[in-house]
Design a protein around this motif. Structure first.
Motif, PDB file in Angstrom:
ATOM      1  N   HIS A 245      50.803  35.597  57.915  1.00 48.67           N
ATOM      2  CA  HIS A 245      49.234  35.379  57.938  1.00 48.67           C
ATOM      3  C   HIS A 245      48.724  35.878  56.326  1.00 48.67           C
ATOM      4  N   ALA A 246      47.585  35.533  56.079  1.00 43.64           N
ATOM      5  CA  ALA A 246      47.193  36.208  54.886  1.00 43.64           C
ATOM      6  C   ALA A 246      45.720  36.343  55.018  1.00 43.64           C
ATOM      7  N   ASP A 247      45.093  37.534  54.494  1.00 44.43           N
ATOM      8  CA  ASP A 247      43.934  38.024  54.465  1.00 44.43           C
ATOM      9  C   ASP A 247      43.352  38.111  53.040  1.00 44.43           C
ATOM     10  N   LEU A 248      42.071  37.581  52.831  1.00 41.16           N
ATOM     11  CA  LEU A 248      41.549  37.581  51.457  1.00 41.16           C
ATOM     12  C   LEU A 248      40.255  38.185  51.458  1.00 41.16           C
ATOM     13  N   ARG A 249      39.950  39.157  50.944  1.00 38.27           N
ATOM     14  CA  ARG A 249      38.692  40.082  51.136  1.00 38.27           C
ATOM     15  C   ARG A 249      38.259  40.261  49.799  1.00 38.27           C
ATOM     16  N   TRP A 250      36.642  40.277  49.443  1.00 39.32           N
ATOM     17  CA  TRP A 250      36.173  40.830  48.325  1.00 39.32           C
ATOM     18  C   TRP A 250      34.890  41.559  48.486  1.00 39.32           C
ATOM     19  N   ARG A 251      34.495  42.417  47.378  1.00 37.88           N
ATOM     20  CA  ARG A 251      33.488  43.319  47.647  1.00 37.88           C
ATOM     21  C   ARG A 251      32.948  43.748  46.247  1.00 37.88           C
ATOM     22  N   ALA A 252      31.748  43.964  45.973  1.00 40.81           N
ATOM     23  CA  ALA A 252      31.122  44.233  44.722  1.00 40.81           C
ATOM     24  C   ALA A 252      31.252  45.779  44.474  1.00 40.81           C
ATOM     25  N   LEU A 253      31.838  46.134  43.378  1.00 42.70           N
ATOM     26  CA  LEU A 253      31.709  47.369  43.022  1.00 42.70           C
ATOM     27  C   LEU A 253      30.608  47.812  42.257  1.00 42.70           C
ATOM     28  N   ASP A 254      29.932  46.842  41.463  1.00 45.65           N
ATOM     29  CA  ASP A 254      28.854  47.262  40.723  1.00 45.65           C
ATOM     30  C   ASP A 254      28.221  45.942  40.483  1.00 45.65           C
ATOM     31  N   ALA A 255      27.272  45.809  39.518  1.00 45.69           N
ATOM     32  CA  ALA A 255      26.729  44.400  39.200  1.00 45.69           C
ATOM     33  C   ALA A 255      27.492  43.706  38.675  1.00 45.69           C
ATOM     34  N   GLY A 256      28.592  43.963  37.905  1.00 47.26           N
ATOM     35  CA  GLY A 256      29.337  43.403  37.126  1.00 47.26           C
ATOM     36  C   GLY A 256      30.845  43.511  37.306  1.00 47.26           C
ATOM     37  N   HIS A 257      31.293  44.065  38.522  1.00 48.03           N
ATOM     38  CA  HIS A 257      32.659  44.261  38.848  1.00 48.03           C
ATOM     39  C   HIS A 257      32.850  43.911  40.132  1.00 48.03           C
ATOM     40  N   THR A 258      34.070  43.126  40.786  1.00 43.96           N
ATOM     41  CA  THR A 258      34.308  43.031  42.019  1.00 43.96           C
ATOM     42  C   THR A 258      35.708  43.142  42.232  1.00 43.96           C
ATOM     43  N   GLU A 259      35.840  43.877  43.520  1.00 42.43           N
ATOM     44  CA  GLU A 259      37.236  44.189  43.880  1.00 42.43           C
ATOM     45  C   GLU A 259      37.812  43.050  44.737  1.00 42.43           C
ATOM     46  N   VAL A 260      38.808  42.253  44.382  1.00 38.35           N
ATOM     47  CA  VAL A 260      39.615  41.401  45.435  1.00 38.35           C
ATOM     48  C   VAL A 260      40.784  41.786  46.037  1.00 38.35           C
TER      49      VAL A 260
END
Length: 298
Positions: A245-260
């Motif tokens: 199984h694989a799980d892909l998540r992402w979230r905004a750290l600030d206006a110009g950076h995103t954690e994947v």
């Protein structure tokens, strides 16, 4: 003639015969490989190991451990010739094979002057680590998980758009993958993050060599999170592990950076666990990192 020259091991007829047999074996495999249209593979995975093995066959060992090293190395090189692109398996297993060969040699030498009672206990202890996964001994914790995180210099909506566009082939940046020649997808197709969307990762190969593909399907969808199941795996890597199984998540750290973040669950296919567990964890981490590169780099 000096005393040092008299003590130096000499090449015997057996050395020349062994080198000749190795060379003959190499010529046959080299010819077959070239005729199959894999000249590059023939040079790298056949010619080079055969030359090294023949050279070692003409190098008499000075000590018991020296002779064990030569014989073990020749066996590993010839195994690499037979496996071609699967020679990475030989590279990964080589430290374990050397350790067992030299450990056994040292134990046998130590037992020459030991009592029989000591030998009765020592020999089974030497064999125990090799029983795991053989059918006699149980497998130890074959299920594993690896997680890789990247910070992308883009806002979350643009990262989401890139992820939805699906993976694209990129240059392998991981040093372990490049040095060991670990197979990576050469053809990628598919896109979308909706349930039922599929991504296909193809591995280069031929009718006579490794290749195949890995097919992943979107199984679950939530805000900024997607889960994948693996529908089919005929790739060369299937002999080493099984994707679960694989799980892909992402979230905004600030206006110009995103954690994947990608988390992959897999089942180890190689034993013993105390050796191949850490090795596969490192290589799978590098492989998942390459997957993230394919999804986020353009």
């Amino acid at each position: 003639m000096s005393e040092q020259d008299q003590q130096r091991p000499r090449r015997t007829t057996a050395n020349w015969v062994l080198a000749g047999l190795i060379t003959l074996f190499g010529l046959v495999v080299f010819t077959v490989t070239v005729r199959d249209g894999r000249a590059d593979s023939a040079l790298l995975f056949v010619a080079l190991p055969v030359i090294l093995a023949a050279a070692l066959a003409l190098t008499p060992g000075r000590t018991t451990h020296g002779r064990v090293f030569v014989v073990t190395t020749i066996a590993l090189l010839l195994a690499a010739v037979a496996l071609h692109e699967g020679a990475v398996c030989v590279i990964l297993a080589a430290p374990l094979v050397y350790a067992v060969a030299h450990g056994t040699t040292a134990l046998i030498r130590a037992l020459r002057d030991a009592s029989r009672a000591y030998a009765v206990f020592a020999v089974p202890l030497l064999l125990l680590p090799g029983l795991e996964g053989s059918g006699i001994g149980p497998r130890v914790a074959p299920d594993h998980s690896v997680e890789v995180v990247r910070v992308v210099a883009l806002p979350a909506d643009q990262v989401a758009a890139r992820l939805a566009a699906g993976p694209h082939p990129v240059t392998v940046r991981s040093v372990p993958l490049r040095v060991l020649g670990v197979p990576t997808p050469g053809q990628v197709s598919g896109d979308g993050l909706d349930p039922g969307d599929r991504w296909m990762f193809g591995y280069h190969g031929s009718a006579h060599g490794p290749g195949g593909h890995l097919l992943a399907e979107v199984a679950t969808v939530a805000p900024q999170r997607v889960g994948f199941r693996f529908v089919e795996d005929s790739s060369i890597t299937a002999r080493w592990f099984r994707w679960r199984h694989a799980d892909l998540r992402w979230r905004a750290l600030d206006a110009g950076h995103t954690e994947v973040r990608v988390t992959v669950d897999y089942t180890r296919g190689l034993d013993p666990s105390w050796y191949f567990g850490p090795v596969q964890q490192v290589l799978l981490g590098a492989g998942v990192g390459h997957l993230l590169d394919m999804m986020t780099l353009r």
